[in-house]
Design an enzyme around this catalytic site. Structure first.
Site, short mmCIF file in Angstrom:
data_model
loop_
_atom_site.label_atom_id
_atom_site.label_comp_id
_atom_site.label_asym_id
_atom_site.label_seq_id
_atom_site.Cartn_x
_atom_site.Cartn_y
_atom_site.Cartn_z
N ARG A 1 -7.67 0.67 -2.24
CA ARG A 1 -6.45 0.26 -1.56
C ARG A 1 -6.30 -1.26 -1.55
O ARG A 1 -7.29 -1.99 -1.54
CB ARG A 1 -6.38 0.81 -0.14
CG ARG A 1 -7.43 0.38 0.85
CD ARG A 1 -8.74 1.14 0.82
NE ARG A 1 -8.62 2.59 0.87
CZ ARG A 1 -8.51 3.29 2.01
NH1 ARG A 1 -8.53 2.67 3.14
NH2 ARG A 1 -8.44 4.58 1.95
N ASP B 1 -6.33 -2.13 4.00
CA ASP B 1 -6.56 -1.10 5.00
C ASP B 1 -6.81 -1.79 6.33
O ASP B 1 -7.68 -2.66 6.42
CB ASP B 1 -7.78 -0.25 4.59
CG ASP B 1 -8.08 0.88 5.56
OD1 ASP B 1 -7.12 1.49 6.08
OD2 ASP B 1 -9.27 1.15 5.79
N ARG C 1 0.84 -1.19 0.00
CA ARG C 1 0.00 0.00 0.00
C ARG C 1 0.88 1.24 0.00
O ARG C 1 1.78 1.37 0.82
CB ARG C 1 -0.90 0.03 1.24
CG ARG C 1 -1.72 1.31 1.29
CD ARG C 1 -2.83 1.20 2.27
NE ARG C 1 -3.57 2.44 2.36
CZ ARG C 1 -4.51 2.67 3.26
NH1 ARG C 1 -4.82 1.74 4.13
NH2 ARG C 1 -5.14 3.83 3.27
N ASP D 1 -7.69 -0.90 10.28
CA ASP D 1 -8.09 0.16 11.21
C ASP D 1 -8.21 -0.39 12.62
O ASP D 1 -8.93 -1.38 12.84
CB ASP D 1 -9.41 0.80 10.77
CG ASP D 1 -9.27 1.61 9.49
OD1 ASP D 1 -8.19 2.19 9.28
OD2 ASP D 1 -10.22 1.65 8.70
N1 PH2 Z 1 -13.17 2.12 3.41
C1 PH2 Z 1 -13.07 3.41 3.15
C2 PH2 Z 1 -14.05 4.13 2.33
N2 PH2 Z 1 -15.17 3.33 1.95
N3 PH2 Z 1 -16.35 1.32 1.86
C3 PH2 Z 1 -16.45 0.01 2.17
N4 PH2 Z 1 -17.53 -0.67 1.77
N5 PH2 Z 1 -15.48 -0.63 2.88
C4 PH2 Z 1 -14.38 0.03 3.31
O1 PH2 Z 1 -13.50 -0.59 3.98
C5 PH2 Z 1 -14.23 1.40 3.00
C6 PH2 Z 1 -15.25 2.03 2.25
C7 PH2 Z 1 -11.94 4.19 3.67
O2 PH2 Z 1 -11.25 3.57 4.67
MG MG Z 2 -10.57 2.49 6.75
MG MG Z 3 -7.12 3.01 7.63
#
Ligand code: PH2
Ligand code: MG
Ligand code: MG
Length: 157
Positions: A95, A98, A84, A100
Site C-alpha cells: 500500500r 496505511d 490508496r 491505523d
Molecule cells: N502492515 C500490514 C501487513 N504487514 N508489515 C510491516 N513490516 N509493516 C506494516 O505496516 C505492515 C506489515 C497490514 O497493515
Molecule cells: Mg495496518
Molecule cells: Mg489500516
C-alpha cells in the site's frame, strides 16, 4: 483528546518512495489535529503477507478535537486522497499509505467501524517500536501495561 496513530508504506507514489509517503501523510495529519510527537522512520520486513516490499513504519501522537469515529473517517479519507485504492489490492498487501488508529486517550470501544485499542497493536513490533520511541509510558487501557512493556513482551521479531 490525544490519539496514537501508526503509519506504514511500502509502495512508491506520486509523492515518491515510502518515506516520502510517510512525510506527506504526517504533513496532512497536521491538518486534522496538532501533532505533538513524530517518531523516527523504521524500515521493517513485511509481516503476514511476506512476498511484498519492505515497509517504512512510524507513529505519531495527534491532539485532536475530533471524536474517534470522525478521526478514523478523516484518516481513511487521507489514505484515499493520497491514492490508496482498497478495492485494488489484497487486504494485507502492498500500500501507498496505511494509517491505523491505535489508541484514543484511554477509550475502549467495540464498534463495527472501529475497535479501540487497535486489536493487533500488541502483536506488532513494527507498531510498538516507533510508538515506544515517542510514548513509551502511554498506558494500553485493555492490558493496563505501558507501550514499552508491551514492546518488551512482544514475541515477534
Ligand atoms: N502492515 C500490514 C501487513 N504487514 N508489515 C510491516 N513490516 N509493516 C506494516 O505496516 C505492515 C506489515 C497490514 O497493515
Ligand atoms: Mg495496518
Ligand atoms: Mg489500516
Amino acid at each position: 483528546m490525544i490519539a496514537a496513530i501508526a503509519l506504514g508504506s511500502n509502495l512508491t507514489s506520486q509523492f515518491g518512495d515510502p518515506s516520502a509517503n510517510l512525510h506527506e501523510a504526517v504533513r496532512r495529519l497536521g491538518d486534522i489535529g496538532t501533532l505533538t510527537a513524530v517518531s523516527s522512520f523504521y524500515v521493517t520486513k513485511p509481516v503476514g503477507l511476506l512476498d511484498q516490499p519492505d515497509f517504512v513504519n512510524a507513529a505519531v501522537l495527534l491532539e485532536t478535537e475530533l471524536g474517534p469515529l470522525e478521526l478514523l473517517r478523516g484518516m481513511l479519507l487521507l489514505e484515499h486522497q493520497m491514492g490508496r485504492d482498497r478495492a485494488k489490492v489484497a487486504p494485507k498487501g502492498p500500500r501507498i499509505i496505511d494509517l491505523d488508529l491505535l489508541l484514543y486517550s484511554d477509550l475502549m470501544l467495540n464498534d463495527p467501524e472501529l475497535t479501540l485499542p487497535h486489536p493487533a497493536m500488541h502483536e506488532r513490533k513494527f507498531v510498538l517500536e516507533p510508538l515506544a520511541e515517542i510514548a513509551g509510558s502511554l498506558i494500553h487501557p485493555g492490558f493496563k501495561k505501558t507501550v514499552s512493556e508491551l514492546l518488551a513482551f512482544c514475541p515477534h521479531g
